[in-house]
Write a protein that holds these residues in place. Structure first.
Motif, PDB file in Angstrom:
ATOM      1  N   ASP A 224     -76.112 -41.572 -44.373  1.00 36.12           N
ATOM      2  CA  ASP A 224     -77.150 -42.528 -44.003  1.00 36.12           C
ATOM      3  C   ASP A 224     -77.881 -43.057 -45.231  1.00 36.12           C
ATOM      4  O   ASP A 224     -78.495 -44.127 -45.188  1.00 36.12           O
ATOM      5  N   GLU A 225     -77.823 -42.311 -46.327  1.00 38.39           N
ATOM      6  CA  GLU A 225     -78.598 -42.671 -47.512  1.00 38.39           C
ATOM      7  C   GLU A 225     -77.783 -43.365 -48.591  1.00 38.39           C
ATOM      8  O   GLU A 225     -78.333 -44.145 -49.367  1.00 38.39           O
ATOM      9  N   ALA A 226     -76.476 -43.072 -48.675  1.00 36.54           N
ATOM     10  CA  ALA A 226     -75.707 -43.588 -49.807  1.00 36.54           C
ATOM     11  C   ALA A 226     -74.220 -43.614 -49.482  1.00 36.54           C
ATOM     12  O   ALA A 226     -73.727 -42.852 -48.643  1.00 36.54           O
ATOM     13  N   VAL A 227     -73.520 -44.501 -50.181  1.00 35.15           N
ATOM     14  CA  VAL A 227     -72.058 -44.572 -50.138  1.00 35.15           C
ATOM     15  C   VAL A 227     -71.556 -44.355 -51.556  1.00 35.15           C
ATOM     16  O   VAL A 227     -72.044 -44.994 -52.503  1.00 35.15           O
ATOM     17  N   VAL A 228     -70.612 -43.438 -51.710  1.00 33.66           N
ATOM     18  CA  VAL A 228     -70.115 -43.079 -53.037  1.00 33.66           C
ATOM     19  C   VAL A 228     -68.593 -43.181 -53.041  1.00 33.66           C
ATOM     20  O   VAL A 228     -67.920 -42.635 -52.159  1.00 33.66           O
ATOM     21  N   GLY A 229     -68.047 -43.868 -54.041  1.00 37.08           N
ATOM     22  CA  GLY A 229     -66.608 -43.946 -54.214  1.00 37.08           C
ATOM     23  C   GLY A 229     -66.104 -42.814 -55.080  1.00 37.08           C
ATOM     24  O   GLY A 229     -66.808 -42.336 -55.971  1.00 37.08           O
TER      25      GLY A 229
END
Length: 397
Positions: A224-229
């Motif tokens: 919900d807070e961040a998207v990381v590749g």
């Protein structure tokens, strides 16, 4: 259909299993279509796959890619039965296809139970191609041909680092399948030659931009807070960090995809096929970067045995990874837990993110909502009809 990373294991597993099913099905009107789960335009980034298929005389023109087939339309018409290889959970964009899944072959730990009538084979082997090989060898004699055997043989060798125990991937079942394929087809090239050629092709990033390198082998974790590749990079970390304009490229790559950060996991091998792993953590947001770094540094299941390396920029943390057998599959849960601590509802969902694709590609947010793909069901049937009459996967007409 394989996963959206569409590496060699995913591709060959789809090709070989579709060929086997076409040869053994009691349903004469069924068409078994191996689907490569990327847009055709991105196939060139899968350098080891293009090398092996070209080496075995399989033209790319004979393959079916995800942006060329309307799976949603076939499912809506009641014409789709979907077999998943090298993955067992469809991404959110494909949720509508879940009810069409009739079989799964995968070598990752089962994340989601599937009840009847779906047939599930999930085994902890080094390569999904091993499971496909076992399936074919248990079938009627004479179905396995030289081309399919060579594809499976090369894939298992590459996935299992030439069956090297030091790499921590190979299992006795992988070794047994390679031996059985060599026994059945003694003319197969020597293991070292096969692995060396495929490894060189896989690590050939000549001419690739930083953006292409990062999306060549890309997964994503979201909360919900961040998207990381999380990118697998086939170049030594020090060399990668010295690429001209790298910081700007990292910023642009993340901004274009809505990522708050990126973890680049590099791997290289010595002459004994022993891996050297390093990683870099990038984020312009210091709190997120610190959270990810702390999770990786303090991990115990497994311990990565990280050692800090010099970095050219404050927004990039670099590490040597002492635990060389901890692959990305083992690091992903660590990062997933770290993102979960940021407030994810139910934990972040791991998903392979494909490169930017045409509007009609099924891997976008709304599968084929914008246009009809260029390959209709009749075209698919025509393209794969050669499989039904006994030609190996991908053979030209």
């Amino acid at each position: 259909m394989g996963n959206e990373a569409c590496d060699l294991d995913s591709t060959v597993s789809a090709l070989a299993l579709a060929y086997f099913l076409a040869q053994t099905t009691p349903a004469p009107k069924a068409a078994f279509v191996p689907v490569l789960n990327i847009p055709r335009a991105d196939f060139a980034l899968r350098t080891e796959t293009t090398f092996l298929l070209r080496d075995r005389g399989i033209p790319a023109s004979s393959l079916v890619f995800r942006d060329e087939i309307d799976l949603g339309g076939l499912h809506h018409a009641g014409l789709l039965s979907l077999t998943l290889v090298d993955h067992h959970v469809l991404p959110g964009a494909d949720a509508a296809l879940e009810e069409a899944v009739v079989e799964v072959l995968d070598h990752r730990p089962l994340e989601r139970a599937r009840g009847p009538p779906c047939q599930v084979t999930v085994e902890p082997v080094g390569s999904c191609a091993t499971l496909v090989t076992e399936r074919i060898l248990q079938g009627p004699p004479g179905v396995l041909d030289r081309t399919t055997a060579a594809l499976l043989h090369g894939t298992i060798l590459l996935d299992c680092i030439n069956l090297s125990p030091a790499a921590g991937k190979v299992t006795p079942r992988d070794v047994a399948c390679v031996s059985l394929l060599e026994e059945r087809f003694p003319e197969l090239p020597a293991r070292d030659a096969v692995f060396g050629a495929l490894q060189a092709a896989k690590f050939d990033v000549t001419g690739l931009t930083t953006e292409q390198m990062l999306r060549k082998d890309l997964k994503v974790l979201s909360s919900d807070e961040a998207v990381v590749g999380i990118s697998g990079v086939f170049e030594d970390l020090e060399t990668f960090l010295l690429r001209p304009g790298l910081l700007q490229d990292l910023e642009a790559f993340c901004q274009a995809r809505g990522y708050a950060g990126l973890v680049a996991m590099t791997v290289s091998f010595n002459e004994h096929h022993e891996p050297t792993r390093k990683l870099a953590v990038y984020s312009a947001q210091e709190p997120l970067r610190s959270t990810l770094c702390r999770a990786l540094e303090e991990a115990t299941a497994p311990s990565l045995l990280l050692r800090a390396l010099p970095s050219p920029w404050p927004s990039v943390a670099a590490y040597a990874q002492g635990n060389a057998v901890a692959t990305r599959k083992k690091v992903l849960p660590i990062l997933r837990a770290a993102l979960g601590g940021l407030g994810a509802a139910g934990g972040p969902e791991e998903e392979v993110v494909p490169p930017p694709t045409p509007m009609n590609s099924l891997v976008e947010e709304c599968p084929l909502a914008q246009a009809v793909p260029p390959l209709c069901p009749q075209d698919v049937l025509e393209r794969v009809s050669r499989i039904a009459v006994g030609q190996p996967p991908g053979s030209p007409k």
